[in-house]
Design an enzyme around this catalytic site. Structure first.
Site, PDB file in Angstrom:
ATOM      1  CD  GLU A  78      -2.850  -1.206   2.538  1.00 56.10           C
ATOM      2  OE1 GLU A  78      -2.701  -0.708   3.326  1.00 56.10           O
ATOM      3  OE2 GLU A  78      -3.658  -2.172   2.472  1.00 56.10           O
ATOM      4  CD  GLU A  95      -4.713  -8.119   1.764  1.00 59.11           C
ATOM      5  OE1 GLU A  95      -5.650  -7.527   2.240  1.00 59.11           O
ATOM      6  OE2 GLU A  95      -3.443  -7.764   1.631  1.00 59.11           O
TER       7      GLU A  95
HETATM    8  C1  GLA Z   1      -5.006  -4.702   4.292  1.00 59.68           C
HETATM    9  C2  GLA Z   1      -3.835  -5.629   4.744  1.00 59.68           C
HETATM   10  C3  GLA Z   1      -4.298  -6.815   5.277  1.00 59.68           C
HETATM   11  C4  GLA Z   1      -5.391  -6.583   6.170  1.00 59.68           C
HETATM   12  C5  GLA Z   1      -6.512  -6.026   5.525  1.00 59.68           C
HETATM   13  C6  GLA Z   1      -7.566  -6.093   6.421  1.00 59.68           C
HETATM   14  O1  GLA Z   1      -5.528  -5.169   3.093  1.00 59.68           O
HETATM   15  O2  GLA Z   1      -2.880  -5.868   3.826  1.00 59.68           O
HETATM   16  O3  GLA Z   1      -3.040  -7.219   6.002  1.00 59.68           O
HETATM   17  O4  GLA Z   1      -4.940  -5.748   7.312  1.00 59.68           O
HETATM   18  O5  GLA Z   1      -6.127  -4.664   5.418  1.00 59.68           O
HETATM   19  O6  GLA Z   1      -7.851  -7.075   7.446  1.00 59.68           O
END
Ligand code: GLA
Length: 378
Positions: free
Chosen positions: A162, A267
């Site tokens: 990020e 994710e």
């Molecule tokens: C982001 C992070 C993850 C997690 C999500 C929320 O996407 O990369 O590690 O913290 O937020 O669970």
């Protein structure tokens, strides 16, 4: 004549029963990892109750359904390196050992991030901001220690998480303000030094959207021009019923592929609850207030929404399967609905249904739709 037709009816009934049993059996015997074995890895995020066996159903279920594993939190800086001179490897070690015992592709998440990183990382012992050199030294120590500890075991690292803002510029993090733009390059170089065999990724949310995509493309090109190893881009995939647009996703994967990047959805989940538009991402520092109307399904997901969810998963996987030569992994952010962070973010205390399995580990219609989609696209 009557006798013969009775016999015939009985035979048909027996055959039908057999067929139904076979279908039921084959659907409960299939698994995500088998259905997509020729396409990409299928992963999940693992947490403490699962690895410690507090939830006894979790481990056999994970072994059956998934062939890749990411620690949901255990490798984040605040967990694995909570104080300047203390590394805490125990929980992450257990997750890695579980993954190894079960032949899973283990992903390290994550080395450098602005969030879930303690304040001391950026300060000296008196609380003053570190110099560029001192922060680089600290970053190097962290990456060499953590990625070094898992050398040969963790097969791919989210090296930087990020770092790009919604408009494509670099996020104004402490990493950026203290070290400068080359902090990303340095992080990748240290990760390579720690484990030259591991795949190295840049990971973000919303980086399939055009502006952020442009920022990540620039970041990747910059590393490539400098001769720095980067193998892939993670698109987190914190998605919704109505966004992102399938075409946008399709084009972003093509764009990353044209830079030679592997792409992984790292994710994934599909939020089914109303979402305030300002939190259409995954910035965990953003929160919104609880209102009953924003938690519409506390007692169960209505059929009509279940259908939308099923179609949405099938459509998204349609795009991912089309890019099976580029997409190497799809990781779900949680094992079942009850474990999803989306029950508490961006609003605490809601009941969400974003994954493929319900709170009793039962496959939802979206699961069967994906198994069908995998077969259809063979
Ligand atoms: C982001 C992070 C993850 C997690 C999500 C929320 O996407 O990369 O590690 O913290 O937020 O669970």
């Amino acid at each position: 004549m009557k006798k013969r037709s009775n016999l015939f009816t009985q035979k048909i009934a027996a055959l039908t029963a057999l067929l139904i049993a076979a279908v039921a059996c084959s659907s409960s015997d299939t698994s995500l990892k088998d259905a997509f074995a020729e396409d990409f890895l299928i992963g999940t995020a693992m947490n403490e109750p699962q690895v410690h066996g507090t939830d006894p159903e979790a481990q056999p279920f994970i072994i059956k359904q998934f062939n890749s594993l990411t620690a949901e939190n255990a490798m984040k800086w605040e967990r694995i390196h909570p104080d300047p001179n203390r590394y805490h490897f125990a929980l992450a070690d257990s997750i890695v050992a579980f993954g190894q015992q079960n032949d899973m592709f283990i992903v390290g998440h994550c080395l450098i991030w602005h969030s879930q990183t303690p304040d001391w990382v950026f300060q000296d012992s008196l609380g003053n901001p570190l110099t560029r050199e001192a922060l680089l030294e600290r970053m190097k120590d962290h990456i060499l220690t953590v990625a070094g500890h898992y050398k040969g075991k963790v097969k791919g690292w989210d090296v930087v998480n990020e770092a790009v803002d919604e408009d494509g510029s670099l996020r104004k993090s402490k990493w950026l303000s203290i070290i400068g733009e080359d902090y990303i390059q340095k992080a990748f170089e240290y990760a390579y030094e720690a484990d030259p065999e591991a795949e190295l990724y840049y990971n973000d949310y919303n980086n399939e959207l055009p502006q952020k995509l442009a920022g990540v493309e620039a970041l990747v090109k910059n590393l490539q021009q400098k001769g720095v190893k980067i193998d892939g881009v993670g698109i987190q995939g914190h998605w919704h019923l109505d966004s992102p647009d399938l075409k946008v996703l399709d084009e972003s994967i093509t764009a990353y592929a044209s830079l030679g990047m592997k792409v992984m959805i790292t994710e994934m989940e599909v939020n089914v609850l109303p979402t305030p538009p300002e939190v259409y991402g995954a910035d965990i520092s953003q929160q919104a207030a609880y209102l009953e109307k924003l938690n519409p399904y506390p007692g169960g997901l209505p059929d009509s929404v279940q259908k939308q969810l099923t179609k949405r998963y099938a459509d998204l996987f349609g795009v991912l399967l089309k890019h099976r030569n580029t997409v190497t992994r799809v990781t779900f952010w949680g094992v079942h609905d009850g474990y999803s962070w989306k029950n508490d973010w961006p609003i605490i205390g809601r009941t969400n249904y974003p994954l493929l399995f319900d709170r009793s580990y039962q496959p939802k219609p979206a699961y069967f739709a994906l198994i069908r989609e995998a077969k259809r696209q063979k």
